[in-house]
Structure formats: structure tokens, C-alpha cells
Design a protein around this motif. Structure first.
Motif, PDB file in Angstrom:
ATOM      1  N   VAL A  15      -4.165  34.784  -2.896  1.00 43.83           N
ATOM      2  CA  VAL A  15      -4.409  34.219  -3.840  1.00 43.83           C
ATOM      3  C   VAL A  15      -5.830  33.846  -2.762  1.00 43.83           C
ATOM      4  O   VAL A  15      -6.734  33.497  -3.065  1.00 43.83           O
ATOM      5  CB  VAL A  15      -3.670  32.404  -3.496  1.00 43.83           C
ATOM      6  CG1 VAL A  15      -4.562  31.405  -3.865  1.00 43.83           C
ATOM      7  CG2 VAL A  15      -2.233  32.893  -4.889  1.00 43.83           C
ATOM      8  N   ASP A  16      -4.992  33.388  -1.408  1.00 46.73           N
ATOM      9  CA  ASP A  16      -6.525  33.137  -0.324  1.00 46.73           C
ATOM     10  C   ASP A  16      -7.161  34.573   0.018  1.00 46.73           C
ATOM     11  O   ASP A  16      -8.540  34.835  -0.142  1.00 46.73           O
ATOM     12  CB  ASP A  16      -5.578  33.122   1.096  1.00 46.73           C
ATOM     13  CG  ASP A  16      -5.419  31.634   1.127  1.00 46.73           C
ATOM     14  OD1 ASP A  16      -4.991  30.951   1.109  1.00 46.73           O
ATOM     15  OD2 ASP A  16      -4.039  32.096   2.559  1.00 46.73           O
ATOM     16  N   LEU A  29      -5.822  25.264  -6.271  1.00 51.58           N
ATOM     17  CA  LEU A  29      -4.597  25.813  -6.105  1.00 51.58           C
ATOM     18  C   LEU A  29      -3.939  26.861  -4.658  1.00 51.58           C
ATOM     19  O   LEU A  29      -2.315  26.711  -4.830  1.00 51.58           O
ATOM     20  CB  LEU A  29      -4.655  27.142  -6.644  1.00 51.58           C
ATOM     21  CG  LEU A  29      -4.562  28.899  -6.814  1.00 51.58           C
ATOM     22  CD1 LEU A  29      -3.121  28.712  -7.491  1.00 51.58           C
ATOM     23  CD2 LEU A  29      -5.002  29.881  -7.146  1.00 51.58           C
ATOM     24  N   GLN A  30      -4.564  26.710  -3.445  1.00 52.64           N
ATOM     25  CA  GLN A  30      -4.028  26.764  -2.197  1.00 52.64           C
ATOM     26  C   GLN A  30      -3.085  25.664  -2.113  1.00 52.64           C
ATOM     27  O   GLN A  30      -2.543  25.866  -1.283  1.00 52.64           O
ATOM     28  CB  GLN A  30      -5.724  27.454  -1.657  1.00 52.64           C
ATOM     29  CG  GLN A  30      -5.827  28.341  -1.995  1.00 52.64           C
ATOM     30  CD  GLN A  30      -7.274  28.514  -0.704  1.00 52.64           C
ATOM     31  OE1 GLN A  30      -8.522  27.535  -0.936  1.00 52.64           O
ATOM     32  NE2 GLN A  30      -7.720  29.603  -0.117  1.00 52.64           N
ATOM     33  N   SER A  31      -3.904  24.875  -1.868  1.00 53.41           N
ATOM     34  CA  SER A  31      -3.183  23.524  -1.859  1.00 53.41           C
ATOM     35  C   SER A  31      -1.232  23.530  -1.781  1.00 53.41           C
ATOM     36  O   SER A  31      -0.723  23.724  -1.224  1.00 53.41           O
ATOM     37  CB  SER A  31      -3.714  21.761  -1.458  1.00 53.41           C
ATOM     38  OG  SER A  31      -4.795  22.200  -1.193  1.00 53.41           O
ATOM     39  N   TYR A  55     -10.070  26.364  -7.393  1.00 56.76           N
ATOM     40  CA  TYR A  55      -9.669  27.324  -5.927  1.00 56.76           C
ATOM     41  C   TYR A  55      -8.429  26.402  -4.965  1.00 56.76           C
ATOM     42  O   TYR A  55      -7.410  27.455  -4.571  1.00 56.76           O
ATOM     43  CB  TYR A  55     -10.523  28.102  -5.975  1.00 56.76           C
ATOM     44  CG  TYR A  55      -9.967  28.763  -4.559  1.00 56.76           C
ATOM     45  CD1 TYR A  55      -9.269  29.624  -5.050  1.00 56.76           C
ATOM     46  CD2 TYR A  55     -10.857  29.144  -3.967  1.00 56.76           C
ATOM     47  CE1 TYR A  55      -9.024  30.646  -4.452  1.00 56.76           C
ATOM     48  CE2 TYR A  55     -10.304  30.612  -2.630  1.00 56.76           C
ATOM     49  CZ  TYR A  55      -8.886  31.262  -3.225  1.00 56.76           C
ATOM     50  OH  TYR A  55      -9.078  32.272  -2.351  1.00 56.76           O
ATOM     51  N   LYS A  56      -9.036  25.484  -4.269  1.00 51.26           N
ATOM     52  CA  LYS A  56      -8.926  24.474  -3.538  1.00 51.26           C
ATOM     53  C   LYS A  56      -7.604  24.070  -3.489  1.00 51.26           C
ATOM     54  O   LYS A  56      -6.158  24.282  -2.687  1.00 51.26           O
ATOM     55  CB  LYS A  56      -9.570  23.297  -3.371  1.00 51.26           C
ATOM     56  CG  LYS A  56     -10.964  23.969  -2.615  1.00 51.26           C
ATOM     57  CD  LYS A  56     -11.938  23.085  -2.122  1.00 51.26           C
ATOM     58  CE  LYS A  56     -12.969  23.482  -1.202  1.00 51.26           C
ATOM     59  NZ  LYS A  56     -14.276  22.693  -0.603  1.00 51.26           N
ATOM     60  N   LYS A  86       0.731  33.883  -1.224  1.00 48.31           N
ATOM     61  CA  LYS A  86      -0.087  33.044  -0.773  1.00 48.31           C
ATOM     62  C   LYS A  86      -1.223  33.765   0.076  1.00 48.31           C
ATOM     63  O   LYS A  86      -2.227  33.044   0.059  1.00 48.31           O
ATOM     64  CB  LYS A  86       0.482  32.164   0.521  1.00 48.31           C
ATOM     65  CG  LYS A  86       1.773  31.163   0.582  1.00 48.31           C
ATOM     66  CD  LYS A  86       1.963  30.105   1.204  1.00 48.31           C
ATOM     67  CE  LYS A  86       3.634  29.715   1.375  1.00 48.31           C
ATOM     68  NZ  LYS A  86       3.791  28.844   2.266  1.00 48.31           N
ATOM     69  N   VAL A 140       0.006  26.435  -3.610  1.00 44.81           N
ATOM     70  CA  VAL A 140       0.456  27.492  -3.772  1.00 44.81           C
ATOM     71  C   VAL A 140       1.357  27.426  -1.876  1.00 44.81           C
ATOM     72  O   VAL A 140       2.266  27.686  -1.325  1.00 44.81           O
ATOM     73  CB  VAL A 140       0.062  28.774  -3.266  1.00 44.81           C
ATOM     74  CG1 VAL A 140       0.488  30.021  -2.721  1.00 44.81           C
ATOM     75  CG2 VAL A 140      -0.215  28.960  -4.938  1.00 44.81           C
ATOM     76  N   ALA A 141       0.681  26.913  -1.242  1.00 47.33           N
ATOM     77  CA  ALA A 141       0.881  26.269   0.724  1.00 47.33           C
ATOM     78  C   ALA A 141       1.908  25.364   0.475  1.00 47.33           C
ATOM     79  O   ALA A 141       2.652  25.675   1.509  1.00 47.33           O
ATOM     80  CB  ALA A 141      -0.357  26.380   1.256  1.00 47.33           C
ATOM     81  N   ALA A 176      -0.673  37.926  -6.930  1.00 41.44           N
ATOM     82  CA  ALA A 176      -0.220  36.390  -6.779  1.00 41.44           C
ATOM     83  C   ALA A 176       0.581  37.189  -7.827  1.00 41.44           C
ATOM     84  O   ALA A 176       2.003  36.052  -8.369  1.00 41.44           O
ATOM     85  CB  ALA A 176      -1.086  35.999  -7.038  1.00 41.44           C
ATOM     86  N   THR A 225     -14.449  35.999  -3.820  1.00 43.82           N
ATOM     87  CA  THR A 225     -13.850  35.705  -5.090  1.00 43.82           C
ATOM     88  C   THR A 225     -13.664  33.926  -6.521  1.00 43.82           C
ATOM     89  O   THR A 225     -13.769  34.477  -7.261  1.00 43.82           O
ATOM     90  CB  THR A 225     -12.101  34.805  -4.241  1.00 43.82           C
ATOM     91  OG1 THR A 225     -11.674  35.851  -3.839  1.00 43.82           O
ATOM     92  CG2 THR A 225     -11.654  34.337  -5.133  1.00 43.82           C
TER      93      THR A 225
END
Length: 224
Positions: free
Chosen positions: A57-58, A32-34, A29-30, A54, A36-37, A65, A3
Motif C-alpha cells: 500500500v505504501d 487506507l494507510q491508517s 489514501y491516508k 502494508k 492497514v497499519a 496488496a 501513486t
């Protein structure tokens, strides 16, 4: 990793900046993941869409997404509008019920006036004024006027000076609610009522202070 490399590759990054760009994209990206989580909508439809977003995104499915997050937003906006509509309807129902209760109390007060129990009638008119919703102040002021008039009759007909004092206070409270410029006739009517209450009490006192205040109230009413 795929990705991140795909994101960097789409930007056509020069080789000498590849390492720096990968680090930056990895940090983004990290984050974004946090973010969205952390999403946990109360709306069940939006929650289902966010959960799928979620996973997108992962897995790096950013286009999907985008679509799911946009759909979740629309679902929550629609739910908020519906909630506002229901709240407005509930508020309107509350106003109608309170206004009905105030009217019922006022009718009971009129019945009590007819029976000649002016003191109790005054208390009932006061309750009606307090029940009347603030959104419709004219009726509340009408009940306050009837409240003051019931106190006047109690004081005048029954020789109750305490009732006349309460009547004077009630008229002065009403006077503060009516601006002469905005409601001249109502203002003059209240001045007149105040004048009568002051006059009745003044005739029972040895001094002339109340009578002089009555004269001032009557003169103010005559200006209108």
C-alpha cells in the motif's frame, strides 16, 4: 505523489476537477494507510501477509496488496474453522468425562442403597444429577428419580419425616420437568411417586391435607 497521480489518471479526470479529485484521493489514501497499519492479526501467517500488504500500500502496489489481504483473510478464516473444530472436540470430551463421572457416582449410590444407607445414597444421586451434562437431560432426570426414591425409602423405612418432605420436594421438581403432553408416562410415574410420598407422610400427621394431596396426585396419574 506518483501513486496519487496514477490513481487520478486512471479515472480520466477532467482538468477543472483535478485539484478536487487529488484532495479526495489523498484523503482516501491516508485513511487506507491508517486502516492497514492498524491491522495486527493473531494468526502468524496472516500477520506476515498483512505486513507485506502494508508495504504494498505504501509503495502503491495495490493489486499485490489486494492479493495479500485476500490471502490473509483466507488464512484467518481457516484458522477460525480449525479453532471451532478443536473447541467442539474439547466440548465433546468434556461432556463425555462429566457423563462418565455422573455414572460412577450413580453406581456408588446404587452400592450405598444396597447397603441400606438411603440418606447417603440420595446425596450421591443428587451429585450424579448435577454432574450430568445439560446436553443429555434424560439421564439427569433418571438420577433425580433415584434420588427421590432413596429419600422415600429413608423416610418410609426409617421413620424419617424430614426425608419424606425432601422426597416430596424432589418429586415436585421432577414434575416441573415433565410435561404431560410431551412425556405422559414419565409425568404419571412422577405423580404416582409424589402420591406415595404424600400418603406416607399424611398417615403420620393428624390432619388430612397431605392425604388429600396424595389423592389428587394418584388421580392425576390415573388420567394417563
Amino acid at each position: 505523489t506518483k501513486t496519487l497521480l496514477r490513481i487520478v489518471g486512471e479515472g480520466d479526470v477532467p482538468l477543472e476537477r483535478l485539484s478536487e479529485t487529488l484532495n479526495r484521493v489523498a484523503t482516501d489514501y491516508k485513511r487506507l494507510q491508517s486502516q492497514v497499519a492498524a491491522l495486527s492479526p493473531d494468526n502468524p501467517v496472516a500477520r506476515g501477509l498483512v505486513d507485506k500488504a502494508k508495504a504494498d500500500v505504501d509503495a502503491g502496489r495495490f493489486a499485490m496488496a489486494h492479493q495479500r489481504l485476500a490471502a490473509a483473510r483466507q488464512a484467518q478464516i481457516a484458522a477460525a474453522r480449525e479453532a471451532k473444530m478443536l473447541r467442539d472436540q474439547a466440548h465433546a470430551a468434556e461432556i463425555a468425562q462429566l457423563e462418565g463421572a455422573a455414572s460412577s457416582v450413580a453406581a456408588e449410590a446404587e452400592l450405598t442403597v444396597t447397603e441400606g444407607n438411603y440418606k447417603q445414597a440420595a446425596e450421591l444421586f443428587q451429585q450424579a444429577a448435577e454432574l450430568q451434562p445439560a446436553e443429555r437431560p434424560a439421564k439427569a432426570d433418571m438420577y433425580r428419580w433415584r434420588w427421590a426414591k432413596a429419600l422415600y425409602r429413608q423416610g418410609y423405612e426409617r421413620g424419617d419425616n424430614a426425608a419424606l418432605l425432601a422426597c416430596i420436594d424432589a418429586f415436585r421438581t421432577l414434575l416441573a420437568r415433565h410435561a404431560r403432553e410431551r412425556e405422559p408416562l414419565d409425568w404419571a410415574r412422577v405423580q404416582s411417586g409424589l402420591g406415595f410420598a404424600l400418603y406416607r407422610l399424611g398417615t403420620r400427621e393428624t390432619g388430612t391435607a397431605r392425604l388429600e394431596q396424595a389423592v389428587a396426585a394418584f388421580r392425576a396419574a390415573l388420567q394417563v
